[in-house]
Design an enzyme around this catalytic site. Structure first.
Site, mmCIF file in Angstrom:
data_model
loop_
_atom_site.group_PDB
_atom_site.id
_atom_site.type_symbol
_atom_site.label_atom_id
_atom_site.label_comp_id
_atom_site.label_asym_id
_atom_site.label_seq_id
_atom_site.Cartn_x
_atom_site.Cartn_y
_atom_site.Cartn_z
ATOM 1 N N ASN A 1 0.851 -1.197 0.000
ATOM 2 C CA ASN A 1 0.000 0.000 0.000
ATOM 3 C C ASN A 1 0.884 1.243 0.000
ATOM 4 O O ASN A 1 2.108 1.146 0.021
ATOM 5 C CB ASN A 1 -0.945 -0.024 1.206
ATOM 6 C CG ASN A 1 -0.165 -0.077 2.497
ATOM 7 O OD1 ASN A 1 0.501 0.868 2.871
ATOM 8 N ND2 ASN A 1 -0.219 -1.229 3.165
ATOM 9 N N ASP B 1 -4.271 -6.373 5.025
ATOM 10 C CA ASP B 1 -5.307 -7.205 5.647
ATOM 11 C C ASP B 1 -5.308 -8.612 5.054
ATOM 12 O O ASP B 1 -5.700 -9.564 5.716
ATOM 13 C CB ASP B 1 -6.680 -6.557 5.456
ATOM 14 C CG ASP B 1 -6.773 -5.252 6.242
ATOM 15 O OD1 ASP B 1 -6.164 -5.189 7.317
ATOM 16 O OD2 ASP B 1 -7.431 -4.306 5.772
ATOM 17 N N LYS C 1 9.246 -16.554 -10.783
ATOM 18 C CA LYS C 1 8.510 -15.412 -11.331
ATOM 19 C C LYS C 1 7.343 -15.906 -12.193
ATOM 20 O O LYS C 1 7.541 -16.771 -13.051
ATOM 21 C CB LYS C 1 9.481 -14.561 -12.168
ATOM 22 C CG LYS C 1 8.872 -13.285 -12.651
ATOM 23 C CD LYS C 1 9.874 -12.480 -13.474
ATOM 24 C CE LYS C 1 9.150 -11.370 -14.195
ATOM 25 N NZ LYS C 1 9.948 -10.777 -15.251
ATOM 26 N N PHE D 1 -4.108 3.238 14.764
ATOM 27 C CA PHE D 1 -4.320 4.260 13.740
ATOM 28 C C PHE D 1 -5.413 3.751 12.806
ATOM 29 O O PHE D 1 -5.509 2.546 12.557
ATOM 30 C CB PHE D 1 -3.027 4.529 12.948
ATOM 31 C CG PHE D 1 -2.188 5.610 13.577
ATOM 32 C CD1 PHE D 1 -1.537 5.378 14.781
ATOM 33 C CD2 PHE D 1 -2.071 6.862 12.987
ATOM 34 C CE1 PHE D 1 -0.789 6.370 15.383
ATOM 35 C CE2 PHE D 1 -1.326 7.865 13.584
ATOM 36 C CZ PHE D 1 -0.678 7.622 14.778
ATOM 37 N N LYS E 1 -13.359 0.449 15.439
ATOM 38 C CA LYS E 1 -12.054 -0.206 15.663
ATOM 39 C C LYS E 1 -11.592 -0.043 17.103
ATOM 40 O O LYS E 1 -11.018 -0.965 17.679
ATOM 41 C CB LYS E 1 -10.994 0.392 14.719
ATOM 42 C CG LYS E 1 -11.137 -0.123 13.303
ATOM 43 C CD LYS E 1 -10.155 0.534 12.378
ATOM 44 C CE LYS E 1 -10.539 0.207 10.941
ATOM 45 N NZ LYS E 1 -9.755 0.948 9.973
ATOM 46 N N LYS F 1 -11.214 -3.650 18.767
ATOM 47 C CA LYS F 1 -9.823 -4.062 19.011
ATOM 48 C C LYS F 1 -9.405 -3.822 20.464
ATOM 49 O O LYS F 1 -8.246 -4.032 20.823
ATOM 50 C CB LYS F 1 -8.868 -3.329 18.064
ATOM 51 C CG LYS F 1 -9.143 -3.603 16.578
ATOM 52 C CD LYS F 1 -8.026 -3.130 15.673
ATOM 53 C CE LYS F 1 -8.466 -3.185 14.209
ATOM 54 N NZ LYS F 1 -7.354 -3.290 13.270
HETATM 55 O O1 C5P Z 1 -6.537 -2.258 8.968
HETATM 56 P P1 C5P Z 1 -7.229 -1.440 10.012
HETATM 57 O O2 C5P Z 1 -7.825 -0.200 9.454
HETATM 58 O O3 C5P Z 1 -8.141 -2.243 10.888
HETATM 59 O O4 C5P Z 1 -6.031 -0.899 10.948
HETATM 60 C C1 C5P Z 1 -6.261 -0.208 12.135
HETATM 61 C C2 C5P Z 1 -5.133 -0.466 13.105
HETATM 62 O O5 C5P Z 1 -4.903 -1.872 13.249
HETATM 63 C C3 C5P Z 1 -3.788 0.119 12.733
HETATM 64 O O6 C5P Z 1 -3.234 0.634 13.929
HETATM 65 C C4 C5P Z 1 -3.010 -1.034 12.183
HETATM 66 O O7 C5P Z 1 -1.609 -0.883 12.386
HETATM 67 C C5 C5P Z 1 -3.556 -2.216 12.964
HETATM 68 N N1 C5P Z 1 -3.580 -3.476 12.213
HETATM 69 C C6 C5P Z 1 -2.871 -4.561 12.679
HETATM 70 N N2 C5P Z 1 -2.900 -5.749 11.983
HETATM 71 C C7 C5P Z 1 -3.607 -5.876 10.854
HETATM 72 C C8 C5P Z 1 -4.345 -4.783 10.372
HETATM 73 C C9 C5P Z 1 -4.297 -3.593 11.072
HETATM 74 O O8 C5P Z 1 -2.199 -4.448 13.711
HETATM 75 N N3 C5P Z 1 -3.613 -7.033 10.213
#
Ligand code: C5P
Length: 413
Positions: free
Chosen positions: A217, A286, A296, A332, A346, A350
């Site tokens: 990304n 994700d 390749k 974040f 989130k 989380k």
């Molecule tokens: O991907 P998402 O928007 O849910 O990310 C929100 C937060 O979760 C960020 O702080 C990101 O670093 C964390 N994250 C993570 N592991 C993932 C996806 C996101 O720790 N697989």
């Protein structure tokens, strides 16, 4: 000075810095140091020893600082007290390069020119940046003098190793001006994170498709790096788990480079012990390709389907596993729509203490930029907007709020 996040993000703003230049070949690097300090809005005054003027003309420093350079007690402005006033009115005195001679004089209280006299009368913080031949640097006399000065509360930025101007290799190189500046920032910043351990994640993960291609990304890593630098400037021990970025590793920070989300998970969990705070600014993929092709992938078929599987959510795992005494968790949320709703969800799902939401579709905030505009959401439902700030200032603001939560928690325990 009132310590706001903006001030902490720009520690030289409105500060007076005296740069002392002594007679070593690295004196030319002091010109760049002065330029950088002026660029960061410091008022810079330069004092040179007579020997330093053999290497670089005072005119260079006058042009860069916009002020008259002083090199002798007898050329001052007539008040006769500049050697006292400079060292007391400054916020910081940087001696770069500091020769064995000025270090010896400072350690023994010898005051036979403007710079050495000013150092003796100074009340400002002093940072010495020794630079000399390796034999001179390793000489026990020099080392004893440095120890004495350290004991008396002066700061020393040790020289690096590498090729020296005397055509030898070894310890004695003046650190790069950017690194001297970083140490100076630390000295001007309140040490409210001293004794704390902070883990920051930054940058983008890369999920391999084959040996030469990956899914990733647009995250630049700038926000996470700013957080790591800010925490270290405030005295924390910092571990930075970094995905791909083009950024220079911050000085004084333990950097752990990772590739995929699975690597990042492993790196985070193995360094969690003793952490007071985990700030997850990384943009973690994700999903990852279910299998990475060993060779390749060749061009051929009209359509190519990539089967993706879900990556572990590192932050969610941390949130779900943390007990009462676990580290403070800051997430974040980078969004392009419904910023607050998604961030709020989130924060809850989380089990975070705080989430920093930014709209990455704006031109002056989010990915790649040096500025950011964020909303901070807290567990009690409060939302605080930062306004448009430098990423350094946003980093200090996030740390300010995180520290408030930690302090409150400690008081309630
Ligand atoms: O991907 P998402 O928007 O849910 O990310 C929100 C937060 O979760 C960020 O702080 C990101 O670093 C964390 N994250 C993570 N592991 C993932 C996806 C996101 O720790 N697989």
């Amino acid at each position: 000075m009132v310590e706001t996040a903006v001030n902490k993000g720009a520690p030289f703003l409105g500060r007076r810095v005296v740069v002392g230049v002594t007679g070593g070949i690295a004196a030319y690097k002091a010109a760049e140091l002065v330029r950088l300090l002026v660029r960061e809005a410091a008022e810079v005054l330069v004092a040179m020893t007579e020997n330093a003027t053999r290497f670089v003309s005072p005119l260079t420093f006058e042009a860069l600082s916009g002020h008259r350079v002083i090199r002798s007690m007898w050329e001052a402005d007539g008040t006769g007290i500049e050697h006292i006033a400079w060292g007391q009115e400054a916020d910081l005195i940087l001696v770069a390069p500091a020769t064995a001679n000025i270090i010896g004089k400072a350690a023994c209280g010898i005051a036979d020119d403007f710079l050495s006299t000013m150092l003796l009368a100074a009340t400002a913080k002093i940072l010495l940046c020794p630079s000399m031949n390796t034999r001179m640097f390793e000489n026990p006399v020099l080392q004893e003098n440095l120890s004495r000065l350290l004991q008396r509360g002066l700061s020393v930025l040790m020289p690096g190793a590498g090729a020296l101007a005397c055509r030898t290799e070894g310890r004695g190189r003046l650190p790069e001006p950017e690194d001297i500046l970083e140490e100076a920032r630390r000295l001007l910043t309140p040490q409210d994170l001293e004794g704390r351990k902070v883990l920051v994640t930054a940058g983008a993960t890369r999920e391999p498709i084959d040996p030469v291609r990956y899914v990733s990304n647009r995250s630049s890593g700038k926000m996470g790096y700013a957080l790591a630098r800010a925490a270290r400037q405030r005295g924390a021990a910092v571990v930075l788990v970094s995905g791909a970025t083009a950024l220079k590793p911050p000085v004084g920070v333990e950097v752990v480079g990772v590739g995929t989300a699975l690597d990042m998970r492993q790196a985070v969990f193995s360094r969690l012990v003793g952490c007071d705070m985990v700030i997850k600014a990384a943009a973690v993929s994700d999903y990852r390709p279910k299998t990475a092709a060993p060779q390749k992938v060749k061009k051929g078929a009209e359509e190519l389907n990539l089967e993706m599987v879900k990556n572990p959510d590192i932050l969610k795992e941390l949130g779900m596993s943390k007990g009462d005494g676990g580290p403070l968790l800051v997430g974040f949320a980078a969004e392009t729509e419904a910023l607050l709703e998604h961030a709020r969800e989130k924060l809850r799902s989380k089990n975070l203490d705080m989430i920093v939401a930014n709209d990455v579709s704006a031109a002056d905030a989010g990915f790649q930029t040096d500025t950011n505009r964020v909303k901070m959401l807290f567990r009690d439902g409060r939302v605080e907007e930062s306004g448009l700030l430098s990423k350094d200032a946003v980093a200090h603001l996030v740390l300010d709020r995180a520290m408030e939560i930690l302090t409150r928690r400690r008081a309630e325990a």
